[in-house]
Design a protein around this motif. Structure first.
Motif, PDB file in Angstrom:
ATOM      1  N   TYR A  33      -5.966   0.479 -10.944  1.00  0.00           N
ATOM      2  CA  TYR A  33      -5.483   0.822  -9.625  1.00  0.00           C
ATOM      3  C   TYR A  33      -4.951   2.058  -9.996  1.00  0.00           C
ATOM      4  O   TYR A  33      -4.816   3.187  -9.303  1.00  0.00           O
ATOM      5  CB  TYR A  33      -4.497  -0.054  -9.158  1.00  0.00           C
ATOM      6  CG  TYR A  33      -3.404   0.602  -8.165  1.00  0.00           C
ATOM      7  CD1 TYR A  33      -4.081   0.612  -6.615  1.00  0.00           C
ATOM      8  CD2 TYR A  33      -2.317   0.844  -8.420  1.00  0.00           C
ATOM      9  CE1 TYR A  33      -3.127   1.089  -5.812  1.00  0.00           C
ATOM     10  CE2 TYR A  33      -1.485   1.628  -7.424  1.00  0.00           C
ATOM     11  CZ  TYR A  33      -2.051   1.369  -6.209  1.00  0.00           C
ATOM     12  OH  TYR A  33      -1.151   1.992  -5.164  1.00  0.00           O
ATOM     13  N   GLU A  92      -7.138   5.363 -10.310  1.00  0.00           N
ATOM     14  CA  GLU A  92      -7.650   6.102  -8.979  1.00  0.00           C
ATOM     15  C   GLU A  92      -6.669   6.481  -8.311  1.00  0.00           C
ATOM     16  O   GLU A  92      -7.022   7.336  -7.363  1.00  0.00           O
ATOM     17  CB  GLU A  92      -8.404   4.886  -8.329  1.00  0.00           C
ATOM     18  CG  GLU A  92      -7.316   3.968  -7.659  1.00  0.00           C
ATOM     19  CD  GLU A  92      -8.011   3.052  -6.342  1.00  0.00           C
ATOM     20  OE1 GLU A  92      -7.380   2.640  -5.468  1.00  0.00           O
ATOM     21  OE2 GLU A  92      -9.224   2.655  -6.628  1.00  0.00           O
ATOM     22  N   ILE A  93      -5.284   6.560  -8.749  1.00  0.00           N
ATOM     23  CA  ILE A  93      -4.467   7.321  -7.919  1.00  0.00           C
ATOM     24  C   ILE A  93      -4.813   8.778  -7.951  1.00  0.00           C
ATOM     25  O   ILE A  93      -4.906   9.253  -8.727  1.00  0.00           O
ATOM     26  CB  ILE A  93      -2.823   6.969  -8.621  1.00  0.00           C
ATOM     27  CG1 ILE A  93      -2.717   5.432  -8.019  1.00  0.00           C
ATOM     28  CG2 ILE A  93      -1.751   7.753  -8.052  1.00  0.00           C
ATOM     29  CD1 ILE A  93      -1.268   4.921  -8.686  1.00  0.00           C
ATOM     30  N   ASN A  94      -4.484   9.349  -6.756  1.00  0.00           N
ATOM     31  CA  ASN A  94      -4.621  10.869  -6.469  1.00  0.00           C
ATOM     32  C   ASN A  94      -3.139  11.172  -6.220  1.00  0.00           C
ATOM     33  O   ASN A  94      -2.575  10.993  -5.198  1.00  0.00           O
ATOM     34  CB  ASN A  94      -5.444  11.123  -5.333  1.00  0.00           C
ATOM     35  CG  ASN A  94      -5.691  12.777  -5.487  1.00  0.00           C
ATOM     36  OD1 ASN A  94      -4.702  13.657  -5.605  1.00  0.00           O
ATOM     37  ND2 ASN A  94      -6.844  12.956  -5.147  1.00  0.00           N
ATOM     38  N   TRP A  95      -2.537  12.186  -7.287  1.00  0.00           N
ATOM     39  CA  TRP A  95      -0.997  12.470  -6.963  1.00  0.00           C
ATOM     40  C   TRP A  95      -0.938  13.719  -6.107  1.00  0.00           C
ATOM     41  O   TRP A  95       0.165  14.160  -5.810  1.00  0.00           O
ATOM     42  CB  TRP A  95      -0.558  12.654  -8.350  1.00  0.00           C
ATOM     43  CG  TRP A  95      -0.338  11.577  -9.164  1.00  0.00           C
ATOM     44  CD1 TRP A  95      -1.224  11.243 -10.402  1.00  0.00           C
ATOM     45  CD2 TRP A  95       0.704  10.516  -9.160  1.00  0.00           C
ATOM     46  NE1 TRP A  95      -0.558  10.153 -10.748  1.00  0.00           N
ATOM     47  CE2 TRP A  95       0.463   9.716 -10.108  1.00  0.00           C
ATOM     48  CE3 TRP A  95       1.856  10.127  -8.165  1.00  0.00           C
ATOM     49  CZ2 TRP A  95       1.019   8.474 -10.161  1.00  0.00           C
ATOM     50  CZ3 TRP A  95       2.470   8.974  -8.392  1.00  0.00           C
ATOM     51  CH2 TRP A  95       2.213   8.249  -9.307  1.00  0.00           C
ATOM     52  N   TYR A 136      -6.111  -5.160  -5.384  1.00  0.00           N
ATOM     53  CA  TYR A 136      -6.170  -5.184  -6.745  1.00  0.00           C
ATOM     54  C   TYR A 136      -4.747  -6.251  -6.952  1.00  0.00           C
ATOM     55  O   TYR A 136      -3.865  -6.293  -6.353  1.00  0.00           O
ATOM     56  CB  TYR A 136      -5.411  -3.777  -7.704  1.00  0.00           C
ATOM     57  CG  TYR A 136      -6.647  -2.873  -7.485  1.00  0.00           C
ATOM     58  CD1 TYR A 136      -7.425  -2.682  -8.378  1.00  0.00           C
ATOM     59  CD2 TYR A 136      -6.806  -1.935  -6.505  1.00  0.00           C
ATOM     60  CE1 TYR A 136      -8.594  -1.897  -8.477  1.00  0.00           C
ATOM     61  CE2 TYR A 136      -7.714  -0.736  -6.529  1.00  0.00           C
ATOM     62  CZ  TYR A 136      -8.524  -0.667  -7.428  1.00  0.00           C
ATOM     63  OH  TYR A 136      -9.492   0.250  -7.565  1.00  0.00           O
ATOM     64  N   LYS A 163     -10.176  -2.700  -0.163  1.00  0.00           N
ATOM     65  CA  LYS A 163     -10.143  -2.886  -1.654  1.00  0.00           C
ATOM     66  C   LYS A 163      -8.670  -3.278  -2.124  1.00  0.00           C
ATOM     67  O   LYS A 163      -7.567  -2.753  -1.466  1.00  0.00           O
ATOM     68  CB  LYS A 163     -10.284  -1.598  -2.400  1.00  0.00           C
ATOM     69  CG  LYS A 163     -10.625  -1.870  -3.831  1.00  0.00           C
ATOM     70  CD  LYS A 163     -11.231  -0.558  -4.585  1.00  0.00           C
ATOM     71  CE  LYS A 163     -11.645  -0.781  -5.914  1.00  0.00           C
ATOM     72  NZ  LYS A 163     -12.029   0.608  -6.407  1.00  0.00           N
ATOM     73  N   LEU A 176      -0.851   7.957  -2.390  1.00  0.00           N
ATOM     74  CA  LEU A 176      -1.614   7.635  -3.482  1.00  0.00           C
ATOM     75  C   LEU A 176      -2.901   6.919  -3.434  1.00  0.00           C
ATOM     76  O   LEU A 176      -3.616   7.618  -4.398  1.00  0.00           O
ATOM     77  CB  LEU A 176      -0.564   6.839  -4.391  1.00  0.00           C
ATOM     78  CG  LEU A 176       0.902   7.539  -4.586  1.00  0.00           C
ATOM     79  CD1 LEU A 176       1.529   6.119  -5.598  1.00  0.00           C
ATOM     80  CD2 LEU A 176       1.053   8.814  -4.894  1.00  0.00           C
ATOM     81  N   SER A 177      -2.910   6.142  -2.622  1.00  0.00           N
ATOM     82  CA  SER A 177      -4.399   5.372  -2.742  1.00  0.00           C
ATOM     83  C   SER A 177      -4.586   4.593  -1.337  1.00  0.00           C
ATOM     84  O   SER A 177      -3.469   4.043  -0.623  1.00  0.00           O
ATOM     85  CB  SER A 177      -4.381   4.679  -3.888  1.00  0.00           C
ATOM     86  OG  SER A 177      -5.583   3.869  -3.921  1.00  0.00           O
ATOM     87  N   ASP A 178      -5.633   4.502  -0.758  1.00  0.00           N
ATOM     88  CA  ASP A 178      -5.735   3.557   0.267  1.00  0.00           C
ATOM     89  C   ASP A 178      -5.877   2.249  -0.150  1.00  0.00           C
ATOM     90  O   ASP A 178      -5.963   1.326   0.818  1.00  0.00           O
ATOM     91  CB  ASP A 178      -7.091   4.221   0.891  1.00  0.00           C
ATOM     92  CG  ASP A 178      -7.306   5.389   1.781  1.00  0.00           C
ATOM     93  OD1 ASP A 178      -6.160   5.785   2.142  1.00  0.00           O
ATOM     94  OD2 ASP A 178      -8.215   6.169   1.743  1.00  0.00           O
ATOM     95  N   SER A 179      -5.929   2.004  -1.525  1.00  0.00           N
ATOM     96  CA  SER A 179      -6.172   0.333  -1.695  1.00  0.00           C
ATOM     97  C   SER A 179      -4.786  -0.200  -1.702  1.00  0.00           C
ATOM     98  O   SER A 179      -3.617   0.352  -1.542  1.00  0.00           O
ATOM     99  CB  SER A 179      -6.443   0.359  -3.388  1.00  0.00           C
ATOM    100  OG  SER A 179      -7.924   1.167  -3.454  1.00  0.00           O
ATOM    101  N   GLN A 234       0.916  -1.154  -0.014  1.00  0.00           N
ATOM    102  CA  GLN A 234      -0.084   0.088  -0.190  1.00  0.00           C
ATOM    103  C   GLN A 234       0.953   1.396   0.173  1.00  0.00           C
ATOM    104  O   GLN A 234       1.746   1.248   0.822  1.00  0.00           O
ATOM    105  CB  GLN A 234      -0.903  -0.045   1.195  1.00  0.00           C
ATOM    106  CG  GLN A 234      -1.813   1.320   1.272  1.00  0.00           C
ATOM    107  CD  GLN A 234      -2.334   1.379   2.750  1.00  0.00           C
ATOM    108  OE1 GLN A 234      -1.717   1.283   3.807  1.00  0.00           O
ATOM    109  NE2 GLN A 234      -3.569   1.734   2.884  1.00  0.00           N
TER     110      GLN A 234
END
Length: 573
Positions: A512, A515-518, A501, A499, A160-163, A156
């Motif tokens: 995946y 959905e990344i937030n930079w 992947y 979640k 960038l992502s909680d996934s 993880q």
């Protein structure tokens, strides 16, 4: 061809000779390792080679319990939680060099890059939290969990992502057999609790004493003479004891070791310790005994017709205080002995010297030098030579010879690379020599150097190693590595993750990436001091990479639609 060789007399002799050569090398390696373990132990009033080695072995086994128990305790503490930090600090000269290599780019903002690690192994899970820092500002974390029970790895990157991304520790290809998968599972599980398979200190001491004495008893007494051990102008008067292992004795050693091990109660107890299932343990132990039986049968066949004169020799130098100050292992052929390993450490008051040398065929590695010890601190100069050519110079400053706690050293090593010496007559004549390539490689390093500084705090259980690379005396960069015990890592419930992947599925990984937030990561980059222009370029590169990664899936969908339309048109025609 193989069958013919095996059945013919010459072929059989070839196989036996080859087996003997391998056996002798193996025996020599085992003997060296076992005797080196006793190091410079005090030999007391020993009067022969065997007595000297047995006294040293007793000294070693007496110290095993404290040393081994401490190691096991430290391993448990580190498995419960350990921390480390690696920081690369760029110095002024280093920044100038980087800027020049980048075409004059301004990198004055670049101070350091760091990687913090927090590690723990518990409940069948290896957990590591990595933190990446730039100029002491965190950019992002990498949370890595290896579920050893299910052989699955989870990663993880919260900025960038909680996934989570997940992937099997080993691939599911046909090349990986079920046995290989089981072995890997067992291996990884063992690593999660290494103390469960390691012997206790009493067992280890018993085994070392038992098999060490078997080896020592097999040596034939050689010469015993008075000799001076001298290194770098420092000498000690000693008695040199020599032991000889003939080829036949080498077979005898292996035979005694195998025969003893076959019914060794301590070894059988280790099989009990390694197995959770009684029937499985019994089968493994029987397999172990059968392997020994087969090995003994093969030895009896291969020992026929042995006529070689080579032998293994071991020599020890004992000073007037009964301390071993030198060792040498070699191969004896008739009256000639070729040294393979040499260690000498004579001392005179505060002055001490050291010689370590490994030789094989036409190659040799030699480490030698001397120093002075005062108030428990060693200062001296040493040289590493390769094939007789001085390659590395090492200056030692204030190195603790007896640290407050084993492994927690303080001291400094200054390393330099001397320019290779060349034959002036050859240079003037324009002739090249066989060593030209080695000389060129050495000259490339001549302007560089390194400083290694060890800093430890035994009370706080912390150790730091600083490695500074220099050029013409100016520092380029410093790599600092610090280690200590920690509180461990909190491990999530993998079955309850919101979640995940599948990293082996291209479509899942494309989803995946989309959905990344930079935003958080890029904000951290700017907060670390990266110029806005460079940060914007980085943002463009990252977004382009995401778009490129998702493009193949879109193109594949488009190709599928095109194929469908073409088929429909053909049907209509």
């Amino acid at each position: 061809m193989f069958i013919y060789l095996h059945k013919s007399q010459n072929g059989r002799r070839f196989i036996m000779n080859r087996t003997r050569q391998i056996l002798k090398k193996s025996v020599a390696a085992v003997l060296c390792a076992s005797l080196i373990l006793s190091g410079s132990s005090t030999a007391f009033a020993a009067g022969s080679y065997q007595e000297t080695e047995k006294a040293a072995l007793n000294k070693l086994t007496d110290g095993i319990p404290e040393t081994w128990d401490t190691y096991l305790e430290n391993y448990k503490k580190s498995a419960a939680g350990s921390k480390s930090n690696m920081t690369l600090k760029v110095e002024d000269t280093g920044r100038a060099l980087i800027g020049a290599l980048m075409g004059g780019t301004d990198v004055s903002w670049l101070q350091s890059i760091s990687l913090d690690s927090n590690i723990s192994i518990k409940d069948g899970v290896e957990a590591i939290v990595y933190s990446v820092l730039l100029n002491d500002n965190k950019l992002c974390d990498f949370n890595v969990y290896m579920d050893l029970a299910n052989m699955m790895e989870y990663i993880q990157i919260p900025e960038l992502s909680d996934s989570y991304m997940k992937a099997p520790v080993s691939s599911d290809s046909e090349e990986n057999s079920e046995e290989a998968q089981q072995f890997l599972n067992t291996y990884m599980t063992t690593l999660s609790d290494l103390t469960s398979v390691l012997p206790d200190s009493k067992t280890l001491s018993t085994l070392l004493d038992r098999y060490g004495n078997i080896i020592i008893d097999s040596f034939e007494e050689g010469s015993s003479v008075e000799e001076s051990v001298s290194v770098d102008g420092i000498s000690e008067e000693c008695t040199a004891y020599e032991g000889i292992i003939s080829e036949k004795s080498a077979y005898t050693i292996v035979e005694k070791v195998l025969t003893t091990a076959k019914d060794d109660e301590e070894i059988k107890a280790l099989f009990d310790q390694w197995s959770d299932d009684a029937s499985n343990e019994e089968n493994q132990y029987k397999d172990f005994q059968n392997l020994i039986t087969d090995a003994l049968d093969d030895m009896n066949r291969d020992d026929e017709g042995s006529t070689e004169n080579e032998a293994f020799s071991s020599k020890v130098w004992v000073n007037g205080d009964g301390k071993i100050v030198g060792r040498q292992f070699g191969i004896t052929d008739g009256t000639d002995t070729t040294p393979v390993f040499t260690w000498k450490a004579p001392s005179e008051g505060e002055d001490s010297a050291l010689l370590l040398e490994l030789a094989a065929d036409d190659s040799s590695f030699t480490f030698t030098g001397s120093g002075k010890t005062a108030d428990g601190l060693l200062n001296g100069d040493y040289i590493l030579a390769v094939n007789g050519t001085e390659t590395v110079d090492i200056n030692v400053e204030n190195l603790e010879t007896k640290p407050a706690k084993a492994g927690y050293y303080n001291g400094t090593f200054n390393i330099s690379f001397p320019a290779a010496e060349t034959d002036s007559s050859d240079s003037e004549a324009g002739e090249s020599t066989e060593d030209d390539t080695d000389t060129s490689a050495t000259d490339m390093l001549a302007g560089f150097g390194a400083v290694i500084k060890l800093t430890s705090d035994a009370d706080a259980d912390t150790s730091t190693l600083d490695l500074t690379v220099t050029t013409s005396g100016a520092a380029l960069a410093t790599l600092s590595i610090t280690g200590s015990y920690g509180e461990g890592v909190e491990i999530p419930d993998f079955a309850s993750l919101d979640k995940t992947y599948d990293a082996t599925d291209d479509e899942a990984m494309t989803e995946y990436l989309t959905e990344i937030n930079w935003d958080t990561f890029l904000a951290n980059v700017k907060a670390a001091g990266v110029p806005d222009e460079l940060a914007t370029q980085l943002e463009d590169v990252l977004k382009a990479a995401v778009e490129s990664a998702s493009q193949p899936a879109e193109e594949e969908n488009a190709d599928t639609e095109t194929d469908t339309d073409t088929t429909a048109e053909d049907d209509a025609a």
